[in-house]
Design an enzyme around this catalytic site. Structure first.
Site, short mmCIF file in Angstrom:
data_model
loop_
_atom_site.label_atom_id
_atom_site.label_comp_id
_atom_site.label_asym_id
_atom_site.label_seq_id
_atom_site.Cartn_x
_atom_site.Cartn_y
_atom_site.Cartn_z
CG ASP A 482 -1.62 1.37 1.80
OD1 ASP A 482 -1.59 1.82 0.28
OD2 ASP A 482 -2.48 1.49 2.26
CG ASN A 484 -1.56 5.23 2.09
OD1 ASN A 484 -2.30 4.93 2.02
ND2 ASN A 484 -0.57 5.02 2.90
#
Length: 595
Positions: A482, A484
């Site tokens: 992840d 982001n």
């Protein structure tokens, strides 16, 4: 003379072991015990069990047996003389018999009159009392206490810990958490039972009974089991024998499941494990319980989600079913609670052939984990880092640290973060020359933290390059996580192109006070295996692509990308998570192929 391993004793133990230790039904044990117990007084041809746990690295051994109706667990020094243990057993036996008498007169007479015979024998010889415990208590020895004989089992397979989930749903896998000693789960027996209503008794009451339901380590209840309780009987084993079976009853009843889940249709593409030329990879932020249970999450981030569907006991059912249905070779997870990894994911994925490693974030209750299929890969080495520690202490990042020192505010913000990078080097079990550097991370989350994420990814890529190019020359990379960062960010561009200029707008993502302009490069040839989905995170106030599986484009090619859930499936319950989807992120799944 000390009672050691005489040739006769060795032959006796070997012969007894063949009879006693062969996996099968308990009948083999009973037959052996009866055979060895012939001639004992009292007419009882079945011996009791005396289980001895003796580990060389520990100072004490444990002797467990039932004495006068009371279960004893004696902790004794391994180097203590046998005679002292036998004397203690005799004393306990005498006290037990005395307590069984009702009148004071009888107790006094019994205490004075009864001194039970207590001895340990091995083969046809009595073990001398000056033999130390570790040598005396051998497999196949017989402990005699009065008229009762016990067959000694030294270090038999044993379940040290057993636990079943606290919430069970029809259609979702149930797997016990088991800690086994001196055994292997693959060599153990499992028998599931489900509650059934028996016939009515004379007073009209209906008694429940148990009927067999399955004999695998994982059990999947059906809709017909809703409202019933489950019970599991486990018998620990190894390739020689079985230990004492244990039973565990689930405290709850089977609940109805949510029906069709958003990931069910994806499983249609992953029904089988891929062949040796392919690698199925999953990257998935599963939403840590430590975040899902905050008031902010319940009232602001996920107010549309039913409270019970945010509970980890409920979500774990969905997560386990989703992950096992992908039949993946490599699974990289983010936001994994430590207990979820150890108590839930590891047990069930182990059954499906996957082994996992875990890395906790610094000063956090969650981290990242990587699982790999044992039939395809072995773990060669691990090279995890904490970004802040690596930047400050590893010479690899000397130039980056010198540049960052020119921007004190950005440096301070970077050093406040707890993000980690998990790096595993996997080796093919079929072709040892094939190795893969698998990296897994979860970068800083703040919308205005693009500059910090660039610094984190710079440290990550430098470390990955060192592992994949210096430590293991020219091995390919699979980098999941992840990040982001959406496809429009500098980080995504940097990952794919290998360069980012010092004047990129992301260096001032949180204003000029925290800017940290610098040029970065990396030599890895990476591509996003799943492309650029419209979104991998879908909550009430945001949706976008934040998760990626980056692969070495020079060594791998994409064979198949498992389709994402449809927009209708994602928004059935407004957004994610929901009663039919356990996380606010969507798993990325793809099949890659060696070039």
């Amino acid at each position: 003379m000390l009672f050691r391993y005489s040739r006769f004793a060795f032959l006796f133990r070997a012969a007894a072991g063949k009879l006693l230790n062969t996996p099968g039904t308990e009948k083999s044990y009973k037959a052996t015990a009866a055979c060895l117990g012939k001639g004992k007084t009292g007419g009882n041809s079945m011996m009791e069990r005396a289980v001895v746990r003796c580990v060389p690295s520990e100072s004490k051994l444990c002797i467990s047996f039932n004495l006068e109706g009371s279960q004893k667990c004696m902790q004794r020094d391994q180097n203590e003389l046998l005679g002292r243990v036998l004397a203690r057993i005799a004393t306990n036996a005498q006290k037990g018999r005395t307590k069984a008498k009702k009148s004071k007169k009888n107790r006094t007479e019994e205490a004075a009159a009864v001194v039970p015979l207590v001895q340990l024998s091995y083969g046809d010889k009595v073990v001398a009392e000056n033999v130390i415990n570790t040598d005396a208590w051998q497999d196949g020895a017989v402990l005699q206490v009065g008229d009762v004989k016990y067959l000694v089992e030294r270090n038999p397979p044993t379940f040290k810990d057993m636990e079943l989930p606290g919430y069970i749903m029809a259609g979702f896998p149930v797997c016990p958490k088991l800690q086994i000693e001196f055994g292997e789960l693959e060599q153990s027996d499992f028998q599931w039972y489900k509650q059934a209503m028996g016939s009515a008794s004379a007073d009209g009451a209906v008694e429940s009974c148990w009927v067999e339901a399955g004999n695998e380590r994982v059990f999947i209840p059906t809709n017909s089991d809703i409202g019933l309780k489950l019970k599991l009987k486990c018998r620990p084993g190894n390739n020689q024998r079985y230990g004492v079976a244990r039973e565990l009853e689930v405290n709850c009843t089977v609940e109805a499941g949510p029906g069709t889940c958003a990931f069910d249709n994806r499983h249609l593409y992953t029904k089988k494990v891929t062949d040796e030329s392919m690698i199925r990879v999953v990257s998935y932020n599963i939403l840590a319980d430590t975040y899902a249970q905050t008031d902010y999450s319940k009232n602001v981030l996920f107010p549309y989600c039913a409270p019970y569907a945010l509970q980890i006991d409920y979500r774990q059912n969905l997560i386990k079913k989703e992950l096992t249905g992908y039949n993946a070779d490599i699974i990289c997870l983010q936001e994994v609670d430590k207990t979820v990894f150890s108590d839930s994911l590891s047990p069930v994925l182990d059954v499906f052939g996957l082994e996992g490693v875990y890395r906790l974030k610094e000063k956090q209750h969650e981290g990242v984990s990587t699982f790999f299929r044992r039939s395809k890969f072995s773990l060669l080495s691990q090279h995890d880092i904490i970004f802040t520690e690596a930047l400050l202490s590893d010479p690899l990042h000397k130039d980056l640290l010198e540049n960052l020192c020119l921007y004190p505010a950005a440096k301070e913000k970077f050093l406040q973060r707890s993000s980690v990078l998990q790096v595993c080097v996997l080796q093919s079990t079929k072709d040892p020359s094939r190795k893969i550097c698998v990296a897994n991370t979860h970068l800083y989350f703040h919308p205005k933290g693009a500059n910090i994420r660039l610094l984190q990814i710079a440290v990550a890529l430098s470390h990955i390059r060192h592992v994949a190019c210096d430590m293991y020359p020219a091995i390919p990379v699979i980098f999941c996580g992840d990040f982001n960062s959406t496809p429009s960010t500098g980080l995504y561009s940097f990952m794919k192109s290998g360069t980012i200029s010092e004047d990129h707008e992301d260096w001032v993502s949180n204003g000029e006070e925290e800017q940290c302009n610098m040029s970065l490069t990396h030599p890895l040839k990476l591509q996003s295996a799943c492309g650029e989905p419209a979104y991998t995170n879908y909550v009430g106030g945001f949706h976008g692509c934040l998760d990626y599986i980056f692969i070495d484009s020079t060594r791998f090619e994409v064979e198949q990308v498992i389709p994402m859930p449809s927009h209708e499936e994602v928004t059935t319950h407004h957004a994610l998570p929901s009663v039919s989807y356990p996380s606010d992120h969507i798993a990325l799944v793809c099949d890659t192929k060696w070039k």
